[in-house]
Design a protein around this motif. Structure first.
Motif, PDB file in Angstrom:
ATOM      1  N   THR A 254      -8.585  -3.229  -0.684  1.00  0.00           N
ATOM      2  CA  THR A 254      -7.382  -2.504  -0.263  1.00  0.00           C
ATOM      3  C   THR A 254      -6.221  -3.477  -0.065  1.00  0.00           C
ATOM      4  OG1 THR A 254      -8.691  -0.769   0.801  1.00  0.00           O
ATOM      5  CG2 THR A 254      -6.402  -1.029   1.547  1.00  0.00           C
ATOM      6  N   TRP A 255      -6.505  -4.615   0.577  1.00  0.00           N
ATOM      7  CA  TRP A 255      -5.483  -5.653   0.762  1.00  0.00           C
ATOM      8  C   TRP A 255      -5.000  -6.174  -0.596  1.00  0.00           C
ATOM      9  CZ3 TRP A 255      -6.238 -10.656  -1.022  1.00  0.00           C
ATOM     10  CH2 TRP A 255      -5.226 -11.565  -0.707  1.00  0.00           C
ATOM     11  N   ALA A 256      -5.935  -6.455  -1.497  1.00  0.00           N
ATOM     12  CA  ALA A 256      -5.591  -7.011  -2.804  1.00  0.00           C
ATOM     13  C   ALA A 256      -4.706  -6.055  -3.600  1.00  0.00           C
ATOM     14  CB  ALA A 256      -6.869  -7.323  -3.593  1.00  0.00           C
ATOM     15  N   LYS A 257      -5.009  -4.767  -3.545  1.00  0.00           N
ATOM     16  CA  LYS A 257      -4.188  -3.775  -4.251  1.00  0.00           C
ATOM     17  C   LYS A 257      -2.779  -3.731  -3.675  1.00  0.00           C
ATOM     18  CE  LYS A 257      -7.952  -0.706  -5.714  1.00  0.00           C
ATOM     19  NZ  LYS A 257      -8.629   0.601  -5.458  1.00  0.00           N
ATOM     20  N   TRP A 258      -2.671  -3.855  -2.343  1.00  0.00           N
ATOM     21  CA  TRP A 258      -1.344  -3.856  -1.718  1.00  0.00           C
ATOM     22  C   TRP A 258      -0.536  -5.051  -2.189  1.00  0.00           C
ATOM     23  CZ3 TRP A 258       1.769  -6.980   1.133  1.00  0.00           C
ATOM     24  CH2 TRP A 258       2.907  -6.380   1.703  1.00  0.00           C
ATOM     25  N   VAL A 259      -1.163  -6.233  -2.224  1.00  0.00           N
ATOM     26  CA  VAL A 259      -0.469  -7.440  -2.678  1.00  0.00           C
ATOM     27  C   VAL A 259      -0.035  -7.283  -4.137  1.00  0.00           C
ATOM     28  CG1 VAL A 259      -0.773  -9.903  -3.203  1.00  0.00           C
ATOM     29  CG2 VAL A 259      -1.576  -8.983  -1.016  1.00  0.00           C
ATOM     30  N   ASP A 260      -0.938  -6.818  -4.987  1.00  0.00           N
ATOM     31  CA  ASP A 260      -0.613  -6.649  -6.407  1.00  0.00           C
ATOM     32  C   ASP A 260       0.551  -5.691  -6.624  1.00  0.00           C
ATOM     33  OD1 ASP A 260      -2.401  -8.429  -7.552  1.00  0.00           O
ATOM     34  OD2 ASP A 260      -3.984  -6.947  -7.854  1.00  0.00           O
ATOM     35  N   LEU A 261       0.608  -4.624  -5.834  1.00  0.00           N
ATOM     36  CA  LEU A 261       1.619  -3.588  -6.034  1.00  0.00           C
ATOM     37  C   LEU A 261       2.948  -3.895  -5.359  1.00  0.00           C
ATOM     38  CD1 LEU A 261      -0.561  -0.360  -5.563  1.00  0.00           C
ATOM     39  CD2 LEU A 261       0.546  -1.114  -7.683  1.00  0.00           C
ATOM     40  N   ASN A 262       2.932  -4.658  -4.276  1.00  0.00           N
ATOM     41  CA  ASN A 262       4.122  -4.774  -3.438  1.00  0.00           C
ATOM     42  C   ASN A 262       4.808  -6.140  -3.443  1.00  0.00           C
ATOM     43  OD1 ASN A 262       4.354  -2.113  -1.736  1.00  0.00           O
ATOM     44  ND2 ASN A 262       2.168  -2.624  -1.825  1.00  0.00           N
ATOM     45  N   LEU A 263       4.136  -7.179  -3.911  1.00  0.00           N
ATOM     46  CA  LEU A 263       4.717  -8.512  -3.830  1.00  0.00           C
ATOM     47  C   LEU A 263       5.047  -9.060  -5.212  1.00  0.00           C
ATOM     48  CD1 LEU A 263       2.534 -10.183  -1.040  1.00  0.00           C
ATOM     49  CD2 LEU A 263       4.676  -8.914  -0.800  1.00  0.00           C
ATOM     50  N   ASP A 264       6.095  -9.873  -5.258  1.00  0.00           N
ATOM     51  CA  ASP A 264       6.561 -10.499  -6.490  1.00  0.00           C
ATOM     52  C   ASP A 264       6.266 -12.003  -6.399  1.00  0.00           C
ATOM     53  OD1 ASP A 264       7.949 -11.647  -8.584  1.00  0.00           O
ATOM     54  OD2 ASP A 264       9.802 -10.534  -8.241  1.00  0.00           O
ATOM     55  N   PRO A 265       5.405 -12.525  -7.292  1.00  0.00           N
ATOM     56  CA  PRO A 265       5.035 -13.943  -7.202  1.00  0.00           C
ATOM     57  C   PRO A 265       6.209 -14.900  -7.401  1.00  0.00           C
ATOM     58  CG  PRO A 265       4.163 -12.952  -9.225  1.00  0.00           C
ATOM     59  CD  PRO A 265       4.698 -11.827  -8.394  1.00  0.00           C
TER      60      PRO A 265
END
Length: 379
Positions: A254-265
């Protein structure tokens, strides 16, 4: 063909060969795109193997060396909580403060507070997790606060988060309490429900942060008696029992999906710090009266939560750096508060074994300072 034309053709041919050589050479040594950092600040590439600048130093493999020039601050730092100021709490020895971590294949630059604040100028760095991450936050604040004038630093609070502000640098070093990362809420009859697929109530505090450092492991491995929840919930399904590592994998996903969807590297750097080892066997007495790091392990053990974490990170699109501090810290059974977790006062005449012993958190100054030296090198 005239002599002048021949000379021009010859010079032009040399130029073409030189240009091709230069382009080929530069592609061999192309650095990763850390565009939000200045080139001169990228110390990781300076301290690791010179043979290939793409390679990453393995900070996790090395040894502890005794260094008289440590610690980098003392227990008078005003941002330390009582539980981890072991010297103030009566610990009679202090050598645990003087060990420095030395990787085998590179070196870690000594922590430089002004350089760190310079790298973090006009940026936010947030440490997210449990009380051991709070332990690390206190270490990081103490490492930098000495170079900030008294009137130019302050701490603010916002819900589960707190922030140390170095005002002249427009920098904040923050901690956000989220030991499970996903949401833990009260349900009917005040039953505590761990929502394996909900995270936004915690994650809303992480938005807009430039550097995010996460940890989450200890609370997932608590026994049934010390568990922080009564039920697991996923979607509309309620569970009273679940394999802890299955639940951990679901929560991390769940955390990983949030990072993938919401953050810009291109805007945010994400680091996940591996679990801090406990030395809690024998009812917490394995760390009492320990005065030196372990010299070696009789067998190497990789904790199951670390394997689960590695599996989740491998499936992510977002480039998350795994900061593995588990093995290096496992050598340091001498670094815990043990019975020196509060000022004993009138209780000093009691035998130490009458006190509960903390073999999970770390004395400060101490082991988390090395985690932060690695963190500074990574940034």
């Amino acid at each position: 063909m005239t002599k002048t034309k021949l000379q021009l053709i010859f010079l032009f041919s040399i130029f073409i060969v030189f240009l091709c050589f230069s382009l080929g050479k530069s592609s061999d040594f192309e650095l990763e795109d850390d565009s939000w950092l200045n080139d001169e600040d990228d110390e990781v590439n300076m301290v690791q193997s010179q043979q290939n600048s793409r390679s990453r130093c393995d900070f996790s493999v090395g040894k502890w060396v005794y260094d008289q020039s440590y610690p980098l601050y003392d227990s008078s730092c005003p941002y330390l909580s009582t539980a981890v100021t072991c010297q103030k709490n009566g610990r009679p020895d202090s050598d645990y403060e003087k060990w420095r971590w030395k990787p085998n294949s590179c070196s870690i630059p000594r922590f430089d507070a002004l350089k760190f604040l310079g790298k973090m100028r006009r940026k936010r760095i947030m440490l997210v997790g449990d009380s051991i991450m709070r332990n690390q936050w206190e270490s990081l604040v103490c490492l930098v606060q000495g170079v900030v004038p008294t009137g130019r630093k302050r701490v603010t609070y916002n819900g589960p988060s707190m922030a140390f502000h170095a005002m002249d640098f427009e920098t904040s070093i923050e901690f956000s309490w989220a030991p499970l990362l996903v949401e833990l809420n009260k349900g009917a009859e005040k039953k505590r429900i761990l929502h394996l697929d909900l995270i936004e109530e915690n994650a809303k505090y992480w938005r807009g942060v430039d550097v995010l450092v996460f940890d989450s492991a200890h609370w997932w491995t608590h026994s049934d008696q010390s568990s922080s929840w009564d039920y697991y919930m996923e979607g509309h399904s309620l569970y009273t029992n679940m394999n802890p590592m299955v639940a951990y994998q679901k929560g991390l996903t769940t955390w990983a999906k949030w990072v993938d969807l919401n953050l810009d590297p291109r805007k945010t750097r994400v680091i996940f710090r591996s679990m801090s080892p406990r030395h809690n066997r024998e009812n917490g007495w394995r760390c009492y009266n320990q005065k030196q790091p372990l010299a070696y392990f009789s067998h190497q053990h990789v904790p199951e939560p670390l394997l689960v974490l590695q599996g989740v990170l491998r499936k992510m699109r977002f480039p998350v750096y795994l900061q593995d501090i588990t093995t290096m810290s496992a050598f340091r059974r001498d670094g815990h508060p043990s019975v020196y977790r509060r000022a004993m006062g009138q209780e000093e005449r009691q035998h130490p074994r009458d006190f509960s012993s903390d073999c999970s958190h770390w004395c400060l100054p101490g082991v988390p300072d090395s985690w932060n030296e690695i963190l500074s090198a990574l940034l």
